[in-house]
Design a protein around this motif. Structure first.
Motif, PDB file in Angstrom:
ATOM      1  N   LEU A 153       0.960  -1.161   0.128  1.00  0.00           N
ATOM      2  CA  LEU A 153       0.004  -0.046   0.092  1.00  0.00           C
ATOM      3  C   LEU A 153       1.016   1.155   0.029  1.00  0.00           C
ATOM      4  N   ASP A 154       1.901   1.048   0.719  1.00  0.00           N
ATOM      5  CA  ASP A 154       2.857   2.345   0.824  1.00  0.00           C
ATOM      6  C   ASP A 154       3.270   2.552  -0.529  1.00  0.00           C
ATOM      7  N   THR A 155       3.950   1.499  -1.277  1.00  0.00           N
ATOM      8  CA  THR A 155       4.407   1.586  -2.719  1.00  0.00           C
ATOM      9  C   THR A 155       3.371   2.166  -3.693  1.00  0.00           C
ATOM     10  N   ALA A 156       2.076   1.697  -3.434  1.00  0.00           N
ATOM     11  CA  ALA A 156       0.964   2.145  -4.377  1.00  0.00           C
ATOM     12  C   ALA A 156       0.850   3.596  -4.264  1.00  0.00           C
ATOM     13  N   LEU A 157       0.807   4.155  -2.995  1.00  0.00           N
ATOM     14  CA  LEU A 157       0.629   5.466  -2.689  1.00  0.00           C
ATOM     15  C   LEU A 157       1.593   6.259  -3.197  1.00  0.00           C
ATOM     16  N   THR A 198       3.793   5.821  -5.871  1.00  0.00           N
ATOM     17  CA  THR A 198       3.834   5.662  -6.962  1.00  0.00           C
ATOM     18  C   THR A 198       2.498   6.276  -7.930  1.00  0.00           C
ATOM     19  N   ARG A 199       1.327   6.294  -7.291  1.00  0.00           N
ATOM     20  CA  ARG A 199       0.099   6.635  -7.732  1.00  0.00           C
ATOM     21  C   ARG A 199       0.203   7.879  -8.487  1.00  0.00           C
ATOM     22  N   PRO A 200       0.652   8.922  -7.994  1.00  0.00           N
ATOM     23  CA  PRO A 200       0.960  10.465  -8.829  1.00  0.00           C
ATOM     24  C   PRO A 200       1.582  10.250 -10.231  1.00  0.00           C
ATOM     25  N   VAL A 201       2.592   9.135 -10.067  1.00  0.00           N
ATOM     26  CA  VAL A 201       3.242   9.286 -11.273  1.00  0.00           C
ATOM     27  C   VAL A 201       2.615   8.488 -12.487  1.00  0.00           C
ATOM     28  N   VAL A 202       1.633   7.430 -11.975  1.00  0.00           N
ATOM     29  CA  VAL A 202       0.816   6.818 -12.896  1.00  0.00           C
ATOM     30  C   VAL A 202      -0.352   7.520 -13.274  1.00  0.00           C
ATOM     31  N   ASP A 203      -0.760   8.412 -12.684  1.00  0.00           N
ATOM     32  CA  ASP A 203      -1.805   9.211 -12.919  1.00  0.00           C
ATOM     33  C   ASP A 203      -1.155  10.292 -14.301  1.00  0.00           C
ATOM     34  N   GLN A 204       0.126  10.790 -14.140  1.00  0.00           N
ATOM     35  CA  GLN A 204       0.634  11.535 -14.783  1.00  0.00           C
ATOM     36  C   GLN A 204       0.867  10.910 -16.416  1.00  0.00           C
ATOM     37  N   ALA A 205       1.351   9.574 -15.896  1.00  0.00           N
ATOM     38  CA  ALA A 205       1.433   8.865 -17.255  1.00  0.00           C
ATOM     39  C   ALA A 205       0.202   8.565 -18.052  1.00  0.00           C
ATOM     40  N   CYS A 206      -0.877   8.257 -17.340  1.00  0.00           N
ATOM     41  CA  CYS A 206      -2.103   8.339 -17.828  1.00  0.00           C
ATOM     42  C   CYS A 206      -2.714   9.482 -18.725  1.00  0.00           C
ATOM     43  N   GLY A 207      -2.221  10.499 -17.907  1.00  0.00           N
ATOM     44  CA  GLY A 207      -2.773  12.113 -18.609  1.00  0.00           C
ATOM     45  C   GLY A 207      -1.965  12.151 -19.929  1.00  0.00           C
ATOM     46  N   ASP A 217      -9.849   5.362 -18.485  1.00  0.00           N
ATOM     47  CA  ASP A 217      -9.711   3.774 -18.558  1.00  0.00           C
ATOM     48  C   ASP A 217      -8.958   3.142 -19.527  1.00  0.00           C
ATOM     49  N   THR A 218      -9.184   3.663 -20.721  1.00  0.00           N
ATOM     50  CA  THR A 218      -8.311   3.290 -21.901  1.00  0.00           C
ATOM     51  C   THR A 218      -7.048   3.558 -21.701  1.00  0.00           C
ATOM     52  N   ALA A 219      -6.470   4.491 -21.077  1.00  0.00           N
ATOM     53  CA  ALA A 219      -5.216   4.794 -21.045  1.00  0.00           C
ATOM     54  C   ALA A 219      -4.303   4.372 -19.929  1.00  0.00           C
ATOM     55  N   PHE A 220      -5.092   3.724 -19.231  1.00  0.00           N
ATOM     56  CA  PHE A 220      -4.562   2.804 -17.850  1.00  0.00           C
ATOM     57  C   PHE A 220      -4.688   1.727 -18.391  1.00  0.00           C
ATOM     58  N   ASP A 221      -5.552   1.044 -19.189  1.00  0.00           N
ATOM     59  CA  ASP A 221      -5.300  -0.203 -19.939  1.00  0.00           C
ATOM     60  C   ASP A 221      -4.053  -0.468 -20.870  1.00  0.00           C
ATOM     61  N   THR A 222      -3.939   0.888 -21.599  1.00  0.00           N
ATOM     62  CA  THR A 222      -2.837   0.658 -22.381  1.00  0.00           C
ATOM     63  C   THR A 222      -1.334   0.745 -21.715  1.00  0.00           C
ATOM     64  N   LEU A 223      -1.297   1.487 -20.664  1.00  0.00           N
ATOM     65  CA  LEU A 223      -0.302   1.443 -19.837  1.00  0.00           C
ATOM     66  C   LEU A 223       0.076   0.016 -19.121  1.00  0.00           C
ATOM     67  N   ARG A 224      -0.885  -0.525 -18.829  1.00  0.00           N
ATOM     68  CA  ARG A 224      -0.818  -1.948 -18.208  1.00  0.00           C
ATOM     69  C   ARG A 224      -0.279  -2.861 -19.147  1.00  0.00           C
ATOM     70  N   ARG A 225      -0.929  -2.917 -20.447  1.00  0.00           N
ATOM     71  CA  ARG A 225      -0.340  -3.800 -21.557  1.00  0.00           C
ATOM     72  C   ARG A 225       1.018  -3.398 -21.901  1.00  0.00           C
ATOM     73  N   LEU A 226       1.116  -2.322 -21.815  1.00  0.00           N
ATOM     74  CA  LEU A 226       2.762  -1.873 -22.323  1.00  0.00           C
ATOM     75  C   LEU A 226       3.556  -2.402 -21.183  1.00  0.00           C
ATOM     76  N   SER A 227       3.346  -2.442 -19.902  1.00  0.00           N
ATOM     77  CA  SER A 227       4.023  -2.832 -18.964  1.00  0.00           C
ATOM     78  C   SER A 227       4.212  -4.470 -19.245  1.00  0.00           C
ATOM     79  N   ALA A 257       5.599   4.028 -16.012  1.00  0.00           N
ATOM     80  CA  ALA A 257       5.057   5.354 -15.803  1.00  0.00           C
ATOM     81  C   ALA A 257       6.126   6.554 -15.589  1.00  0.00           C
ATOM     82  N   GLY A 258       7.239   6.264 -14.955  1.00  0.00           N
ATOM     83  CA  GLY A 258       8.026   7.134 -14.490  1.00  0.00           C
ATOM     84  C   GLY A 258       8.916   7.613 -15.707  1.00  0.00           C
TER      85      GLY A 258
END
Length: 306
Positions: free
Chosen positions: A174-178, A180-189, A200-210, A221-222
């Motif tokens: 949970l600490d790691t997720a908290l 890294t969450r802002p960086v993931v949100d910026q990457a989704c933007g 939702d499509t942006a996050f799914d694309t980022l997950r498939r790229l990972s 995301a970073g």
């Protein structure tokens, strides 16, 4: 084999890093041997899941390690039987025992004539205490005995320790997720801007790229935030398309259209004085107008504009 001493022998110590410590398990086996009358040694095992795989083991004498190993390898003996039934299992006299031939041969070779195994299950963990005797007739039943009370307390402590370790792992995740969450949100933007898609499509694309690049989602995301998506536009657009989706075509592309019939130009009538009048009736009129009497009109089709 001599009487139990304060020397401790542990096996499977590498498996104890995520569970009970080797020192605690060896101390438990030592205490079980001391609490059982007429016992020459003891062994303690910890199993998880279905209990069929070999787990961490601690014995009070090195000769007892062979007795535990032969039970895991052959799948027969008091320990596997206790794990399967959940009840105390033992042999009063191994000289006349016929249920476990391999275990019997190994035990008699080490000078063991009797043994008793007590299982304890707590929250997916199964603890077994096995005591051995030089003489036949060693029996330990569940109840108000020192060995049974010791096993109950040890199993409860192991279950609490496992839950504590799982809670620590969850807190760390949970600490790691908290963090890294802002960086993931910026990457989704950035993906939303490049692909013109929703969150939702942006996050799914980022997950498939990972998954495609075998990198952690936070690390990817970073890197995407640092480069601002430069150099990855084509790949991101390719991943942004959902599997099985077709590229949209403009309406009417590839469809056959019926030919447009030529417009018919109404014929015009030219009077004798050179003025032109339409031959057809005027829109909204009930009947067509007739040319004036005494003035014959010459009708010819109007020429089309060039």
């Amino acid at each position: 084999m001599t009487t139990p001493t304060r020397t401790r022998f542990e096996t499977g110590a590498s498996d104890l890093t995520a569970g009970p410590s080797a020192r605690d398990l060896a101390h438990l086996a030592e205490q079980a041997a001391w609490c059982t009358p007429d016992s020459c040694g003891a062994a303690a095992t910890v199993s998880t899941g279905d209990g069929t795989a070999e787990g961490p083991t601690a014995v009070t004498h090195p000769d007892l390690s062979a007795l535990v190993s032969v039970q895991w390898e052959s799948g027969e003996g008091p320990i596997p039987a206790a794990l399967d039934t959940g009840r105390a299992t033992g042999a009063d006299d191994l000289l006349h025992e016929s249920r476990w031939p391999e275990y019997r041969a190994k035990a008699l070779e080490a000078g063991v004539r009797s043994s008793a195994t007590l299982p304890y299950r707590r929250d997916g963990i199964t603890l077994t205490l096995t005591v051995y005797g030089f003489r036949p007739g060693l029996t330990v039943e569940k109840g108000c005995t020192a060995t049974d009370v010791l096993g109950e307390l040890a199993a409860t402590g192991l279950a609490r320790e496992r839950r504590y370790r799982e809670a620590l792992v969850e807190v760390d995740q949970l600490d790691t997720a908290l963090r890294t969450r802002p960086v993931v949100d910026q990457a989704c933007g950035i993906l939303m801007y490049v692909l013109g898609c929703d969150a939702d499509t942006a996050f799914d694309t980022l997950r498939r790229l990972s998954q495609r690049t075998n990198r952690k989602l936070s690390d990817l995301a970073g890197a995407l935030v640092r480069t601002r998506g430069h150099g990855l536009e084509a790949e991101l657009r390719c991943l942004g398309r959902r599997p099985g989706a077709r590229t949209a075509r403009p309406p009417g592309a590839g469809a056959r259209t019926a030919p447009t019939p030529p417009r018919r130009t109404p014929a015009t009538c030219r009077r004798a004085d050179g003025t032109a009048s339409s031959q057809g009736p005027a829109p909204g009129s009930r009947r067509a107008r007739t040319p004036a009497l005494g003035r014959p009109a010459t009708c010819r089709p109007a020429s089309r504009p060039r």
